[in-house]
Design an enzyme around this catalytic site. Structure first.
Site, mmCIF file in Angstrom:
data_model
loop_
_atom_site.group_PDB
_atom_site.id
_atom_site.type_symbol
_atom_site.label_atom_id
_atom_site.label_comp_id
_atom_site.label_asym_id
_atom_site.label_seq_id
_atom_site.Cartn_x
_atom_site.Cartn_y
_atom_site.Cartn_z
ATOM 1 N N ASP A 140 -9.001 2.487 5.014
ATOM 2 C CA ASP A 140 -8.733 2.049 3.643
ATOM 3 C C ASP A 140 -9.783 1.042 3.179
ATOM 4 O O ASP A 140 -10.554 0.482 3.978
ATOM 5 C CB ASP A 140 -7.328 1.421 3.594
ATOM 6 N N ASP A 186 -2.626 6.595 -4.942
ATOM 7 C CA ASP A 186 -1.377 5.945 -4.555
ATOM 8 C C ASP A 186 -0.237 6.408 -5.449
ATOM 9 O O ASP A 186 0.919 6.062 -5.205
ATOM 10 C CB ASP A 186 -1.511 4.421 -4.661
HETATM 11 C C1 GLA Z 1 -3.655 0.986 -0.218
HETATM 12 C C2 GLA Z 1 -3.460 2.439 0.117
HETATM 13 C C3 GLA Z 1 -1.997 2.699 0.397
HETATM 14 C C4 GLA Z 1 -1.534 1.825 1.537
HETATM 15 C C5 GLA Z 1 -1.823 0.370 1.226
HETATM 16 C C6 GLA Z 1 -1.558 -0.521 2.416
HETATM 17 O O1 GLA Z 1 -3.066 0.660 -1.423
HETATM 18 O O2 GLA Z 1 -3.939 3.249 -0.912
HETATM 19 O O3 GLA Z 1 -1.790 4.057 0.704
HETATM 20 O O4 GLA Z 1 -2.172 2.211 2.728
HETATM 21 O O5 GLA Z 1 -3.166 0.160 0.834
HETATM 22 O O6 GLA Z 1 -1.818 -1.845 2.144
#
Ligand code: GLA
Length: 760
Positions: free
Chosen positions: A479, A549
């Site tokens: 990420d 997300d």
């Molecule tokens: C980001 C990712 C999510 C999740 C969060 C965790 O927003 O896109 O899918 O993994 O971080 O903090």
């Protein structure tokens, strides 16, 4: 196939041709890019070349020798400032004497075998015989610069990739202000420029602009390729539709700040350029040094947006995605994020994993919250040791227990970041991109590690190497959750701060290269707060990326449709989540959530332990169906039918923009999966029709609702595609309840199509 006829260079793919020539003056004139044309060996296609008689009024003649040539009104393969062309340049450099004028003329052209690896950047790849390579070298003799233009021809995908390398052969340092990757000059300006812009949870919104005059720019300055403006763009004709008409698609194999511009000249020609964003970019090239620009990827089709998309899809799958997972079936995943957020511990995770296993999932992913004292997003990034309060047996312990359950184990990391509240920051405050002594602008309470520095790259490689070998890890979600501010590296002197953004990307690529090389068996998924770094650069290392997300079915259908113009569905992560949805608070049927997600790399991201028996039963059936059909979905050819962005009319009285149709067809056309989805129920209507695409017209297929119960018939491919299938839809209105409405708000239907055995 690359054909040279005298000064003419014609690059042929199976269905397209791209051509240019060396003009008498030594400049490269772009001649043609479009449908394949025939050029006889030994017969230069002179008809394509511009015939110069006199310069247009108020423009400049190039030189005494070529007074009739004005560079402002020629289609050029590359352009620079200062000799008459006033359009977007391909290259811009400040020479030792401070001038910014450059003039690159032909020096030589070479046909080279296959595709060599770049020194600094990731790129496409092909087996010898799959890719042709032409390198044209130009020289600015006044200033001692050399420019290589590289063309890679992927004939069977109908794709041409381009890149450039600038070498400083002078005795002075040169400040490079821009070096683009592609430039295509079109003869006319009657085009539509389509971009995919957005924000967090709103990725890939398609916008089409009719280009008539002036300049339109699609660019990112977030430090990543960004959700603000994806580097994939299209040029098409006003009349182009999904299945008919000219369409050009352009990608950039790059994960940082990028720039795509179209400009209509005063003489009605259209220029397209793409490359690293020139904004605040300044790269110092010492004598003898060179600079590589990323590869730009171009695909053309006269069979509309779908035709172009399918060429891009094939190219991305065959010549970008690589490694052990390239052709492997991807497992059904269950991710802990929306189920538990930071509130995780071994017991809770094991309970969740057990429910996943019972439903048929194959991979369990422990998302954020497992390391340091990461109880929220304000702390611990950088401290990559398991939190023993939550995981008493560490990563080794939980991964073993998950494995013993019969599930593969995956883990979340955010390697490029550090919280100020961390041991890492306390020990190495100078390892971040920040301006010493100046206030810092914060994003998600975290700062960006300075990957321009070798020692910081080494730390990331070492720390991640330790995490990836600390348990039985089969999958990693990598990420990256903020955009850049305060661009500054303490490791570079003042004259080189304009290199920070690019050097960061190079540092990141080094980390990814080393780690994917050391852990080839791991399935990596890129992520950047969802789709904030969804590009071909990442896909050269990681075979899939978390698309957004936003897991709301309606938004996701739109977001995934947006991605599908430039990316195959087989690279985008898509999960079923709980309702009311956490991003929109909308409630959509579980079956619709499944139908939308199963077209991507599929999984669940919700608390299965909280679901009722009926829902769990549905999920079990969904996973069982998916396992049977996933090969079609993960490897088939994807077609868009109607989309939610089809314009015109309100969805109350007209149905434009209210229906979405997707079809995915196996390579041998034996099987296909189709989906029809509706935004809102339309009052006083009786039926809807699903149209398949891509089937074998002359073969008979069994057509049935996935899981049974709905429409079912046998029909020839042509009937299913051109006539379509009328769906059952009971009517209700006037207070009379004549049965249940089968197609309420956000409803969808999923169909399986299979060639009948023994028929053609
Ligand atoms: C980001 C990712 C999510 C999740 C969060 C965790 O927003 O896109 O899918 O993994 O971080 O903090």
């Amino acid at each position: 196939m690359i054909q040279q006829v005298g000064n003419y260079y014609m690059l042929h793919t199976e269905h397209t041709t791209y051509g240019f020539r060396v003009m008498e003056s030594g400049h490269l004139e772009h001649l043609y890019y479009g449908r394949r044309i025939t050029v006889e060996d030994g017969e230069a296609p002179e008809a394509l070349a511009e015939k110069f008689a006199a310069v247009p009024g108020n423009t400049n003649g190039y030189s005494e020798e070529y007074p009739a040539l004005t560079l402002e009104d020629v289609r050029l393969e590359m352009s620079s400032y200062g000799k008459g062309d006033v359009r977007e340049p391909f290259v811009e450099a400040v020479h030792g004497d401070g001038s910014v004028t450059s003039d690159f003329l032909f020096a030589k052209a070479e046909l080279l075998p296959g595709k060599e690896k770049y020194r600094t950047l990731p790129g496409s790849y092909g087996e010898p015989g799959q890719v042709g390579h032409l390198c044209v070298t130009l020289a600015d003799r006044q200033y001692g610069l050399e420019l290589e233009l590289h063309y890679y021809v992927y004939a069977e995908c109908d794709v041409i990739a381009r890149s450039a390398r600038l070498c400083n052969r002078s005795g002075d340092p040169v400040r490079l202000l821009r070096l683009m990757s592609a430039q295509v000059d079109f003869d006319t300006s009657d085009y539509v420029f389509t971009t995919f812009t957005g924000a967090w949870a709103r990725e890939m919104e398609k916008t089409a602009i009719r280009v008539q005059a002036g300049k339109y720019v699609n660019a990112s300055y977030t430090g990543t390729s960004s959700n603000r403006a994806n580097p994939f763009v299209m040029l098409s004709r006003p009349e182009t539709s999904e299945d008919f008409g000219d369409c050009y698609g352009f990608h950039l194999i790059y994960s940082g700040n990028h720039y795509e511009a179209v400009e209509v000249s005063s003489f009605g020609k259209l220029r397209f350029v793409s490359g690293i964003s020139p904004q605040s970019f300044c790269y110092l090239l010492a004598p003898g040094e060179d600079f590589e620009s990323p590869e730009a990827v171009m695909a053309y089709s006269w069979e509309g947006f779908n035709g172009m998309s399918q060429r891009m899809h094939r190219f991305v799958r065959e010549h970008i995605v690589r490694g052990e997972w390239k052709r492997k079936v991807r497992p059904v995943l269950l991710n802990s994020w929306e189920a538990a957020y930071f509130d995780i511990d071994e017991e809770r995770l094991l309970r969740l994993a057990r429910a996943g296993k019972e439903a048929g999932a194959e991979l369990f992913v422990m998302d954020d919250g497992w390391f340091g004292t990461r109880d929220d997003d304000t702390q611990s990034l950088g401290d990559w040791q398991a939190d023993r309060r939550k995981l008493p047996g560490g990563v080794a312990g939980i991964s073993r227990k998950i494995r013993e359950m019969g599930l593969a184990f995956g883990i979340w990391v955010e390697p490029e970041m550090v919280n100020v509240r961390s041991r890492l920051y306390r020990e190495h405050p100078d390892w971040v991109l920040q301006i010493p002594g100046k206030p810092h602008s914060e994003g998600r309470s975290q700062r960006i590690l300075d990957l321009t520095r070798k020692e910081v790259q080494d730390f990331v490689i070492e720390a991640m190497g330790r995490v990836f070998s600390s348990g039985e890890i089969s999958y990693v979600k990598w990420d990256m959750n903020r955009t850049f501010t305060d661009y500054f590296s303490g490791g570079l002197d003042a004259g080189r701060q304009g290199e920070v953004a690019h050097r960061y990307v190079l540092g990141l690529y080094r980390c990814m290269e080393e780690l994917t090389g050391r852990f080839p068996q791991i399935l990596f998924e890129g992520c950047c707060a969802g789709g904030n770094r969804f590009d071909l650069g990442i896909l050269c290392y990681f075979p899939q990326i978390w698309a957004s997300d936003n897991t709301d079915a309606l938004c996701r259908a739109q977001i995934q449709t947006g991605y599908s113009y430039g990316y195959p569905m087989s690279v985008l992560g898509a999960h079923v989540s709980a309702c009311p949805n956490h991003q929109t608070m909308r409630t959509a049927p579980l079956r619709t959530r499944f139908h939308v997600a199963c077209f991507g790399i599929f999984g669940y991201e919700c608390d299965l332990t909280e679901m009722d028996g009926e829902e769990l039963e549905q999920i079990k059936e969904q996973i069982a169906w998916y396992k049977e059909w996933r090969e079609v979905l993960q490897t088939g050819e994807f077609y868009r039918g109607r989309t939610f962005s089809d314009g015109g009319g309100s969805c109350l009285s007209q149905r434009k923009g209210n229906i979405l149709e997707w079809t995915c067809v196996s390579a041998d056309r034996e099987k296909a999966v189709g989906m029809l989805m509706q935004k809102l129920a339309v009052p006083n209507t009786r039926t809807e029709t699903y149209h398949a695409k891509g089937l074998d017209a002359g073969a008979r297929y069994r057509f049935a609702s996935a899981g049974g119960g709905g429409e079912s018939c046998a029909a020839y491919g042509d009937a299913l595609m051109y006539g379509g299938v009328k769906l059952r839809q009971a009517f209700c209105g006037n207070g009379r309840q004549e049965g249940t409405r089968l197609f309420p708000d956000f409803a969808s239907e999923l169909y399986c199509m299979e060639k009948e055995k023994g028929k053609k």
